[in-house]
Structures are given as C-alpha cells and as structure tokens.
Design a protein around this motif. Sequence first.
Motif, PDB file in Angstrom:
ATOM      1  N   MET A 271       0.087 -69.292  51.348  1.00 54.69           N
ATOM      2  CA  MET A 271       0.627 -68.956  50.033  1.00 54.69           C
ATOM      3  C   MET A 271      -0.277 -68.012  49.251  1.00 54.69           C
ATOM      4  O   MET A 271       0.112 -67.490  48.202  1.00 54.69           O
ATOM      5  CB  MET A 271       0.841 -70.236  49.222  1.00 54.69           C
ATOM      6  N   GLY A 272      -1.456 -67.767  49.761  1.00 56.48           N
ATOM      7  CA  GLY A 272      -2.358 -66.830  49.107  1.00 56.48           C
ATOM      8  C   GLY A 272      -1.764 -65.450  48.952  1.00 56.48           C
ATOM      9  O   GLY A 272      -2.084 -64.735  47.996  1.00 56.48           O
ATOM     10  N   ILE A 273      -0.890 -65.041  49.868  1.00 59.53           N
ATOM     11  CA  ILE A 273      -0.286 -63.713  49.786  1.00 59.53           C
ATOM     12  C   ILE A 273       0.551 -63.579  48.524  1.00 59.53           C
ATOM     13  O   ILE A 273       0.538 -62.537  47.850  1.00 59.53           O
ATOM     14  CB  ILE A 273       0.557 -63.403  51.055  1.00 59.53           C
ATOM     15  N   PHE A 274       1.260 -64.646  48.140  1.00 63.26           N
ATOM     16  CA  PHE A 274       2.084 -64.596  46.929  1.00 63.26           C
ATOM     17  C   PHE A 274       1.213 -64.652  45.675  1.00 63.26           C
ATOM     18  O   PHE A 274       1.503 -63.978  44.676  1.00 63.26           O
ATOM     19  CB  PHE A 274       3.096 -65.739  46.942  1.00 63.26           C
ATOM     20  N   ILE A 275       0.152 -65.433  45.730  1.00 65.26           N
ATOM     21  CA  ILE A 275      -0.782 -65.483  44.607  1.00 65.26           C
ATOM     22  C   ILE A 275      -1.380 -64.098  44.368  1.00 65.26           C
ATOM     23  O   ILE A 275      -1.501 -63.637  43.228  1.00 65.26           O
ATOM     24  CB  ILE A 275      -1.895 -66.518  44.871  1.00 65.26           C
ATOM     25  N   SER A 276      -1.747 -63.419  45.445  1.00 58.26           N
ATOM     26  CA  SER A 276      -2.349 -62.093  45.331  1.00 58.26           C
ATOM     27  C   SER A 276      -1.383 -61.096  44.704  1.00 58.26           C
ATOM     28  O   SER A 276      -1.767 -60.306  43.822  1.00 58.26           O
ATOM     29  CB  SER A 276      -2.784 -61.588  46.711  1.00 58.26           C
ATOM     30  N   LEU A 277      -0.142 -61.117  45.147  1.00 62.71           N
ATOM     31  CA  LEU A 277       0.848 -60.176  44.614  1.00 62.71           C
ATOM     32  C   LEU A 277       1.114 -60.438  43.137  1.00 62.71           C
ATOM     33  O   LEU A 277       1.267 -59.499  42.339  1.00 62.71           O
ATOM     34  CB  LEU A 277       2.145 -60.275  45.419  1.00 62.71           C
ATOM     35  N   ILE A 278       1.156 -61.712  42.755  1.00 65.30           N
ATOM     36  CA  ILE A 278       1.362 -62.049  41.340  1.00 65.30           C
ATOM     37  C   ILE A 278       0.184 -61.558  40.501  1.00 65.30           C
ATOM     38  O   ILE A 278       0.365 -61.007  39.404  1.00 65.30           O
ATOM     39  CB  ILE A 278       1.553 -63.571  41.179  1.00 65.30           C
ATOM     40  N   LEU A 279      -1.025 -61.726  41.028  1.00 65.44           N
ATOM     41  CA  LEU A 279      -2.210 -61.346  40.262  1.00 65.44           C
ATOM     42  C   LEU A 279      -2.344 -59.831  40.112  1.00 65.44           C
ATOM     43  O   LEU A 279      -2.972 -59.361  39.162  1.00 65.44           O
ATOM     44  CB  LEU A 279      -3.464 -61.935  40.902  1.00 65.44           C
ATOM     45  N   ILE A 280      -1.780 -59.069  41.026  1.00 59.20           N
ATOM     46  CA  ILE A 280      -1.758 -57.614  40.847  1.00 59.20           C
ATOM     47  C   ILE A 280      -1.045 -57.272  39.546  1.00 59.20           C
ATOM     48  O   ILE A 280      -1.529 -56.473  38.732  1.00 59.20           O
ATOM     49  CB  ILE A 280      -1.062 -56.926  42.039  1.00 59.20           C
ATOM     50  N   VAL A 281       0.104 -57.901  39.324  1.00 58.83           N
ATOM     51  CA  VAL A 281       0.877 -57.658  38.100  1.00 58.83           C
ATOM     52  C   VAL A 281       0.125 -58.200  36.883  1.00 58.83           C
ATOM     53  O   VAL A 281       0.050 -57.543  35.838  1.00 58.83           O
ATOM     54  CB  VAL A 281       2.276 -58.307  38.210  1.00 58.83           C
ATOM     55  N   VAL A 282      -0.444 -59.397  37.019  1.00 56.87           N
ATOM     56  CA  VAL A 282      -1.153 -60.027  35.889  1.00 56.87           C
ATOM     57  C   VAL A 282      -2.332 -59.162  35.443  1.00 56.87           C
ATOM     58  O   VAL A 282      -2.520 -58.902  34.245  1.00 56.87           O
ATOM     59  CB  VAL A 282      -1.637 -61.439  36.272  1.00 56.87           C
ATOM     60  N   VAL A 283      -3.148 -58.710  36.398  1.00 57.09           N
ATOM     61  CA  VAL A 283      -4.323 -57.899  36.061  1.00 57.09           C
ATOM     62  C   VAL A 283      -3.887 -56.549  35.486  1.00 57.09           C
ATOM     63  O   VAL A 283      -4.510 -56.037  34.544  1.00 57.09           O
ATOM     64  CB  VAL A 283      -5.226 -57.713  37.289  1.00 57.09           C
ATOM     65  N   MET A 284      -2.812 -55.978  36.027  1.00 59.56           N
ATOM     66  CA  MET A 284      -2.318 -54.715  35.501  1.00 59.56           C
ATOM     67  C   MET A 284      -1.915 -54.855  34.029  1.00 59.56           C
ATOM     68  O   MET A 284      -2.266 -54.020  33.182  1.00 59.56           O
ATOM     69  CB  MET A 284      -1.113 -54.248  36.334  1.00 59.56           C
ATOM     70  N   ILE A 285      -1.208 -55.950  33.717  1.00 62.10           N
ATOM     71  CA  ILE A 285      -0.800 -56.196  32.330  1.00 62.10           C
ATOM     72  C   ILE A 285      -2.028 -56.471  31.461  1.00 62.10           C
ATOM     73  O   ILE A 285      -2.146 -55.953  30.340  1.00 62.10           O
ATOM     74  CB  ILE A 285       0.190 -57.371  32.264  1.00 62.10           C
ATOM     75  N   LEU A 286      -2.944 -57.287  31.974  1.00 59.76           N
ATOM     76  CA  LEU A 286      -4.149 -57.629  31.220  1.00 59.76           C
ATOM     77  C   LEU A 286      -4.936 -56.391  30.832  1.00 59.76           C
ATOM     78  O   LEU A 286      -5.348 -56.233  29.669  1.00 59.76           O
ATOM     79  CB  LEU A 286      -5.040 -58.556  32.055  1.00 59.76           C
ATOM     80  N   MET A 287      -5.147 -55.493  31.791  1.00 62.09           N
ATOM     81  CA  MET A 287      -6.020 -54.341  31.539  1.00 62.09           C
ATOM     82  C   MET A 287      -5.324 -53.218  30.785  1.00 62.09           C
ATOM     83  O   MET A 287      -5.992 -52.420  30.118  1.00 62.09           O
ATOM     84  CB  MET A 287      -6.567 -53.817  32.873  1.00 62.09           C
ATOM     85  N   GLN A 288      -3.993 -53.134  30.876  1.00 56.52           N
ATOM     86  CA  GLN A 288      -3.294 -52.013  30.266  1.00 56.52           C
ATOM     87  C   GLN A 288      -2.507 -52.361  29.008  1.00 56.52           C
ATOM     88  O   GLN A 288      -2.239 -51.481  28.183  1.00 56.52           O
ATOM     89  CB  GLN A 288      -2.331 -51.382  31.293  1.00 56.52           C
ATOM     90  N   LYS A 289      -2.154 -53.631  28.840  1.00 55.81           N
ATOM     91  CA  LYS A 289      -1.225 -53.987  27.764  1.00 55.81           C
ATOM     92  C   LYS A 289      -1.782 -54.989  26.759  1.00 55.81           C
ATOM     93  O   LYS A 289      -1.053 -55.379  25.841  1.00 55.81           O
ATOM     94  CB  LYS A 289       0.068 -54.564  28.370  1.00 55.81           C
ATOM     95  N   THR A 290      -3.007 -55.426  26.914  1.00 59.53           N
ATOM     96  CA  THR A 290      -3.542 -56.440  26.013  1.00 59.53           C
ATOM     97  C   THR A 290      -4.763 -55.921  25.262  1.00 59.53           C
ATOM     98  O   THR A 290      -5.426 -54.965  25.693  1.00 59.53           O
ATOM     99  CB  THR A 290      -3.947 -57.723  26.773  1.00 59.53           C
ATOM    100  N   THR A 291      -5.062 -56.571  24.154  1.00 54.93           N
ATOM    101  CA  THR A 291      -6.233 -56.199  23.359  1.00 54.93           C
ATOM    102  C   THR A 291      -7.519 -56.407  24.156  1.00 54.93           C
ATOM    103  O   THR A 291      -8.440 -55.578  24.109  1.00 54.93           O
ATOM    104  CB  THR A 291      -6.286 -57.032  22.071  1.00 54.93           C
ATOM    105  N   LEU A 292      -7.582 -57.531  24.893  1.00 52.61           N
ATOM    106  CA  LEU A 292      -8.771 -57.805  25.698  1.00 52.61           C
ATOM    107  C   LEU A 292      -8.993 -56.698  26.723  1.00 52.61           C
ATOM    108  O   LEU A 292     -10.124 -56.224  26.910  1.00 52.61           O
ATOM    109  CB  LEU A 292      -8.632 -59.159  26.406  1.00 52.61           C
TER     110      LEU A 292
END
Length: 358
Positions: A196-217
């Motif tokens: 299931m790590g493959i699905f976790i990795s794919l989800i985190l690609i989106v999460v990190v992209m949003i974190l770094m590009q769309k959030t104040t942090l």
Amino acid sequence: MLNENKGAKVNILVPVLSVVLGLILGAIIMLAFGYDPMAGYQAMLRGAFGSPFYIGEMLRYASPLIVIGLGFSVANTAGFFNIGVAGQVLLGWLCSVWVAISFPNWPGYLLLPISVLAGVAAGALWAGIAGFLRAYFNTSEVIVTIMLNYTALYTTNYLVRNVLTDSADTTPPIPKQASLRADWLSNISGGSRLNMGIFISLILIVVVMILMQKTTLGYEIRSVGMNTFASRYAGMNTKQNIILSMVISGGLAGLGGVMEGLGTFENIFVQGAMPALGYDGMAVALLGLSSPAGILFAALLFAILKIGGTSMPLGSGVPTEVVDIVIASIIFFVGANYLIRFFIDKRARANVKKGGAE
C-alpha cells in the motif's frame, strides 16, 4: 513571458539530457570492457517490465523513493541540504517495526496507523535536531546530519541485537495486521512485495504540491530558502520555518523507512551500512529538481535502473555495477547542470544570430 517559457523548457531539458548522457556514458563503459550495451539495456528493461512480478517490484522500490525524495525537496526548498535522510529512513524503519512487534495482539485498525505514525515521528524528531541547531546556533545541517546518520546506524544495530532480540541479527516478523501488504496487490503483481506504500506515495505527491504551492507555510518555507534575512524583515518566524522544514523533511524520510519495515521486509535487521535507499532518495530529488512531479518520474527511473539492473548479469553478462555507474553519471550531470545550460544557451544564441543574418 517568453523568457519564462524558455526557462521552463531549459529546466525540463537539463534532467532529460542528464539521463541521456548518463546512459550514453554507461554504454561507452560497457563497450570499453567488451560488453554489448544494447543487450545490457534490453536486459534491464526486461528485468523491470518483463513480468507482473518485475513491475510490482519496480513500483515497490519506487514507493519509498518518492516520499524520501519529497522529504529532501522540502528541506532543499528551504535552503538546507538534508544529507541525513538515510538516518531518518533507518529510524523510521526501526520505530515502526518496534511498535508493531511490541503489541502483537492489537487490532489492525489501531496497530497499523500507530506503527506508521511512530516511524514518521522518529524521522521527524531526528531531522528536527539538526533543524533546531541550525535555527538557534547556526550550525551546519550537513555536518550535524552526517553525524546523526552514524548515530542512527549504530543505535539501531544495538537495539536490534540487545533489545528487540536476544543477540540475533533479525527481529521476528511483524504481526500480519501491522503489514502494509495486501493479498490483492501481491496477486496482481505475480507475488511481488508491492504494498500500500505506492498509494501513500502518490497521495503525498499531491499533498506536498499543495503544501508548498498553495499554503502560507509553503510560501514561508520557499521565502526562507530564497533569502532568510528578507524573510525575517518581512515578519516571518524564520527559526520556526527552519525547524518545520526539517521536521517535515525527516517525517517524510521516516515514512520511507516505514514502507521498508512494514511493507518490503516486514522486520528489521542489523545493517552493515546506511540504507542505500536514503541516498537514492536524495538523488531522485536532485534529478526531479525538487518538483513533486519530477520526483515521481525520477523515482520510477531509478526503480527501473535498480530493479531492472539485477537482470543484467544473467540476461547479458553485464555486471550490475554498471547500473551504479549510470546512476552516478546521471547525478554528476545534474550537479554539473551549468555545463548543460551553457551549451543550451550557446546554441540558442547561435540560432538567434543565424536567424538575424538571414
């Protein structure tokens, strides 16, 4: 706008040309030692895509590389070189397995997430030490994380031999309910260790992209990476952002270790050296230019090289060390990207001059 488009094209060309040049250099080395490069690379591709099992193993290897690469990229964006991801991977691996084997009677819906969180927290804490020292004492995160790598290695080996086991080199397997493996994934991939790590990795690609590009942090982390003094002048808490960037980086690296402990091996064993996976994850981030999408493709490429490369000796007689040479060459060309940019710019100027003359 034209300059931005040109810059974007160059940013894409640099890693692509780095890969091509690395493969060419590998082919030259094979020819120099009397091997057939076409046969070698064909054997590599068969070893990565030749059966559902190989495809599953290739995706299994790529999964932790993605999250480790994402972790390194967060610190790199903040202006820090987190060379300690290997130690953070190892501690994430250790703590996730430790929790899993300590509570074998817990139900899966409790044991699995708690084991995962334990590994993530261990990696985050280990990287946070370097972040704290950098933020408050201006110490070099490179030196601190290198030292922490060795501390993690020898501490892990001691705990495996003296705490988790009775002088054994390998712990017992984790309880089934703590495993990231799923029967349906194993069945469709020919019995591979794909989990299931493959699905976790794919989800985190989106999460990190949003974190770094769309959030104040994310904006503040990027600002700290561009100019710490300007960020402080603008009212940002630079010390907090330095620590947070390292904590996030270490947490993601620790998650890569979790995937190894709860997915790939389902135990932990005495290590002779730092896990190569950590250093490969750094290379993936560098090749992907710290972009989440670039990291995805770089991780898949490295997985193809690593997993496919194991078939080269039997398939073509080419030693697997050639794969490491190719990977090292790719990283060299990425590191020396100014040379590639120089020749790209030189050719562009020549084309402009030629067009003006006509």
